[in-house]
Each structure stands twice: as C-alpha cells, then as structure tokens.
Design an enzyme around this catalytic site. Sequence first.
Site, short mmCIF file in Angstrom:
data_model
loop_
_atom_site.label_atom_id
_atom_site.label_comp_id
_atom_site.label_asym_id
_atom_site.label_seq_id
_atom_site.Cartn_x
_atom_site.Cartn_y
_atom_site.Cartn_z
N LYS A 91 -2.60 12.11 -1.29
CA LYS A 91 -1.81 12.92 -0.37
C LYS A 91 -0.72 13.68 -1.12
O LYS A 91 -0.56 14.89 -0.95
CB LYS A 91 -1.17 12.05 0.70
CG LYS A 91 -2.02 10.92 1.21
CD LYS A 91 -3.08 11.36 2.18
CE LYS A 91 -4.16 10.30 2.27
NZ LYS A 91 -4.77 10.10 3.53
N ASP A 123 0.87 -1.18 0.00
CA ASP A 123 0.00 0.00 0.00
C ASP A 123 0.91 1.24 0.00
O ASP A 123 1.63 1.49 0.96
CB ASP A 123 -0.88 -0.03 1.26
CG ASP A 123 -1.87 1.12 1.29
OD1 ASP A 123 -1.83 1.98 0.39
OD2 ASP A 123 -2.69 1.16 2.23
#
Length: 394
Positions: free
Chosen positions: A243, A208
């Site tokens: 992000k 991830d």
Amino acid sequence: MFETLKKATLDKIFVLMAEYAADPRTDKIDLGVGVYKDDTGLTPIMNSVRKAEQRIHDTAMTKTYMGVVGNKGFSAAVVDLALGGIVDLKRVRTVNGAGGTGALSILMNVLSRARPGGRIFISDPSWPNHWPMAELVGLKPHYYPYFDPRTRRVDFPAMMKMIDSLTTDDIVLLHGCCHNPTGANLAREQWDQVAECLRRTGAFPLVDLAYLGFGDGLEEDAYGVRKVVSSVPESMVAFSASKNFGLYRERAGVAIAIGKNETDAEIVSSQMQNVIRATISQTPDHGAEIVRVILEDRELRAEWQAELTAMRERMKRLRVKLAEAIRQRSNSKDFDFIAEHSGMFSLLGLPPAVVERLKVKDGVYMINDSRINVAGIPEDRVGELADYLLAAVR
Ligand SMILES: Cc1ncc(COP(=O)(O)O)c(C=O)c1O
C-alpha cells in the site's frame, strides 16, 4: 481425485470486484476493493517507484537468485523505517515475504512450529485472511473483542479483559495501525496499556503492519508497533510495502522476528529460512529492490514521503468531507466517526440488507460487512454519496 474435494469459499472481496466490473452503470461507485485510488479512480504508480524502476533497469547486471533471506538492503531499510532503532539489531532477524501476506504466512508457520495447535487471537472483526491463514498452518484462531458497532469505536475495556486473560502459550495478532476493516484504532495510551499487558502476561505479539504511513504519518503510525516491540522480550512484525509504495502486484514484504537474545534470533532465522525454502524457495525481488533503492536514496526517499503524504491527506480530506456532508444533511453526528477513523477503511456499521440496497439501487459498492474504502470516494460526488447513505439507513 478432485471429486473428494468440496468447493472452497472465496474471499468475498473477489466476488464483489467481479460484480462491480460486470455492472454496466457508468455512475457506479467502488468503495469495495482495498487498494488506494486517486481522484481519477486509478491506483497510480508512484513517481518515486517509476524512477527507482528506471534506475534498476539501467544498472542491474543479473537476475540470478538472491538467496533464501531475500534482499537484505530492503529488509534493513524496512526495519529502520518500522522500528526506528528501538531494539538492538542483534536480536532482530528478517526474511523477505511475498507481500505482507507472504510475511505473515512465514511468521505464522514458524509460530505453529513453536506452539503446535496453539491459540492465536485475532481482532473481531479483522482482515478476512487472518483467520484462514492461521488455520492453514495449524494454529487455532479465536477472536478478541475489538470493535463496538454501536459507537463504531474500539471497545477497549472488552479487548483488554480478553488479552489480560491470555498466557505465554498464546499469540495475539495486532494491527499496527489503520485497522482493516474498521478504521478504528488504538490511541497512544491504549497502546501503552496493551504493551504493558503483553509484557505482564507473556502472550506473544504478532504485529501486522500493512499500512504504515496511511494513518497519521510514518512516525506516528509506528508508535504502537515500537511500543509493543520495545516492551516485550520476543515479538514478530509482518511489513507490507503493497500500500505505502503502491507495489501491490510486486509482492514486497518483510517478516521480522525479534528474539530474546542473539541465540534465539539465530534459531528463529533458521526456521524462517526453512519455511521459505520448503514453500517458495526464494521471494520475488523486483518490488523489494524498488523499495531498497527508494529508501537508501535521500532524494527518492523524500519524493516517496511527499507522495505518501499526499495520499494520506487526500484520504483524510475525503473522510472529513463525507462526515460533514452527512452531518449537514441529517443534522446529526451519527457519521462523525468517519472523520475520526484513520487509514483507508471505515466500517459503517450498516446491516447487509442496506449494503445490498446501496449496491442494487444506487450502484454504491462496499463489502457486505459495510466496510468502505475511503480512497474510492469520488470527491466531486461526496454530497450524492451522503444522500445515498442517508436514504439507505432511513
Ligand atoms: C491488514 C492487512 N494485512 C496484510 C495485508 C497483506 O497485503 P499484501 O499481501 O498485499 O502485501 C493486507 C492487505 O490488504 C491487509 O489489509
């Protein structure tokens, strides 16, 4: 119909966000929600993103369907950014996902088809969505030891002991960098050992990668994922642009599958496409196109990298300042780990009662497991925050 349902538990983060919003105190401090914030408390739109958006606005001719695999230019640029050419692209297949979550969901769905009811090992603790996501697709989540709450560092021997016992039927979910929620990360030599262990046991890595560039740099943060992907025959990577491009609500992500060979890669590609078609049919493209435009344009890419560097350095500075303020006041190194952690989060290791007291008494909000978002630390109030934390733990 609905009377047969039980009320589901909502992610605690949304409950906390609502509580924070309803708190009338003007000096409250939000260390809860997991988004980057600048020194005015805003989650800014990056200049490179604005420029790319303007360019798309001025030149786009259509909004017709992109196709099930999504924006291929976006995926190719992300594969290059994350994997840096360490693997033969003939073995790599991609589809766009709706954010990192969408990418993870596609990959987990495919994995559950490959190993129905198979075990997936998740770090203890992990991003709270990993576990329910695995359950939703029919995988059986288990924890592997990760964080030592006493040292606030990775309990590497315990982690390795567990991973070393896994088999070719098992899946291991790894945070590529900037571990959420702990902020404690593997050192390079530890990544080497994890990769070697996965190669030896044949356990399948799902990486991830939600915070590339938020830790030590784009290349530095890619060390672990590259090491793992280049060490094992098959793997998967879920990339999020939420992000590092500040594109949270646009839902831009890439599901990357690396097969043993081209034939396997084609099979896994068809499975990923089949999952998309049967769930959302096509992935949103606006954020994907923004990232493509930025990464394919030398100037915009340089501007984005500079903006990302500024965000990363600000978070590092806040870490150092808070750790120093606590050290000066307490004359102890107990909170030095805040400066050693990397990424957007640190798990402080405070009991829930202390977290609750900080919220009620001081208006300092953090997740009840004591995770703080370091980007939310108000730079001009670091001393005050250190006082609150020390008073709360005394
Ligand atoms: C570890 C981790 N993985 C994946 C995600 C997914 O992010 P998004 O779906 O917003 O791209 C997040 C977001 O908070 C995360 O922290």
